[in-house]
Design an enzyme around this catalytic site. Structure first.
Site, PDB file in Angstrom:
ATOM      1  N   SER A  93       0.805  -1.220   0.000  1.00  0.00           N
ATOM      2  CA  SER A  93       0.000   0.000   0.000  1.00  0.00           C
ATOM      3  C   SER A  93       0.836   1.267   0.000  1.00  0.00           C
ATOM      4  O   SER A  93       0.383   2.314  -0.479  1.00  0.00           O
ATOM      5  CB  SER A  93      -0.933   0.008   1.217  1.00  0.00           C
ATOM      6  OG  SER A  93      -0.200  -0.202   2.414  1.00  0.00           O
ATOM      7  N   HIS A 103      -1.088   5.579   6.714  1.00  0.00           N
ATOM      8  CA  HIS A 103      -0.490   5.560   5.375  1.00  0.00           C
ATOM      9  C   HIS A 103      -0.108   6.977   4.968  1.00  0.00           C
ATOM     10  O   HIS A 103      -0.678   7.951   5.464  1.00  0.00           O
ATOM     11  CB  HIS A 103      -1.455   4.972   4.348  1.00  0.00           C
ATOM     12  CG  HIS A 103      -1.609   3.495   4.439  1.00  0.00           C
ATOM     13  ND1 HIS A 103      -2.508   2.876   5.280  1.00  0.00           N
ATOM     14  CD2 HIS A 103      -0.955   2.491   3.803  1.00  0.00           C
ATOM     15  CE1 HIS A 103      -2.409   1.561   5.155  1.00  0.00           C
ATOM     16  NE2 HIS A 103      -1.468   1.296   4.260  1.00  0.00           N
TER      17      HIS A 103
END
Length: 266
Positions: free
Chosen positions: A43, A248
């Site tokens: 990711s 993230h």
């Protein structure tokens, strides 16, 4: 000097002077070798958390703001394949992402290993279950990083080299998650330090395995310094809804934290 002879000498000198300039112009005009780029990974490479996801990428969440796409936009390679996928582990890269690699591939980027080490569960435990549970879960992750992950990385890197023997391979690492020495709601200083130390351990193992395969390691810890969680200028999401963006890089983290590191090493 007799005029015809003078003109002959002058013409010869002019020709000699012009030769280096002509040679230099020819060298400058030599076209660069075509770049064939393949972007692999998890990711942090697909761009989860950065938004602007590409149609058809589904749960892989490949973002137009992710560093592979930014590098492709800036450099216009002759071919670009973006197979990184949110949630990927080392086995997923081997089984699902290597199709575009070939002897013609000249550049590969990859970030992998965080999911193998249980990154998502570590962060969830540390944020929701308190310091004692956090330190215990980090210890488990660090044992995995030192004991099991090196072999998993070797398998991925060996598979990449086997399919793309001529490529420059850039392995991207992971940022430290937290700025220390500041007020930070919901997580203790000790837990933050333990998470940063686990990130350092992950980067050190990754860098060593990359070097042993002849790959370059792109360390993003320096570019993210001052932009960690609790810094006041974070390039990382905290706990979000939907939860898939949590912990993230933001679009700024991709463009300011990852893209320059790939550019320096590509």
């Amino acid at each position: 000097m007799h005029l015809p002879r003078f003109l002959t000498v002058f013409a010869a000198l002019a020709a000699l002077i012009a030769l280096p300039a002509l040679h230099g112009a020819g060298a400058a005009a030599t076209p660069q070798a075509a770049v064939s780029y393949v972007a692999l990974g998890d990711s942090y490479s697909s761009g989860a958390g950065a938004g602007s996801y590409q149609s058809g990428s589904g749960d892989c969440r490949r973002s137009n703001r992710a560093y592979p796409q930014l590098w492709s936009n800036a450099n216009s390679p002759s071919s670009f394949h973006f197979t990184a996928c949110s949630g990927a582990r080392t086995t997923d890269v081997i089984n699902n992402q290597l199709g575009p690699l070939s002897s013609a591939t000249t550049l590969v980027s990859v970030s992998i290993g965080g999911n193998d080490a249980g990154f998502a569960d570590v962060m969830t435990t540390c944020v929701l279950q308190g310091e004692s549970a956090c330190l215990s879960r980090v210890a488990v992750a660090r044992n995995y990083i030192s004991g099991t992950l090196p072999g998993r990385l070797d398998a991925v890197y060996g598979a990449i080299r086997g399919k793309a023997p001529a490529a420059q391979v850039v392995v991207l690492g992971y940022p430290r998650m937290y700025k220390l020495g500041t007020a930070c709601v919901g997580i203790s200083e000790r837990s933050r330090a333990a998470l940063n130390e686990a990130s350092d351990a992950l980067n050190e193992v990754t860098a060593k395995r990359a070097a042993d395969h002849g790959f370059r390691f792109g360390d993003v810890r320096s570019t993210f310094t001052g932009h960690e969680l609790c810094s006041g200028a974070a390039w990382l999401h905290g706990l979000t809804w939907p939860v898939g963006d949590s912990y993230h890089p933001t679009a700024a983290g991709q463009s300011g934290g990852y893209h320059p590191v790939l550019s320096r090493n590509a």
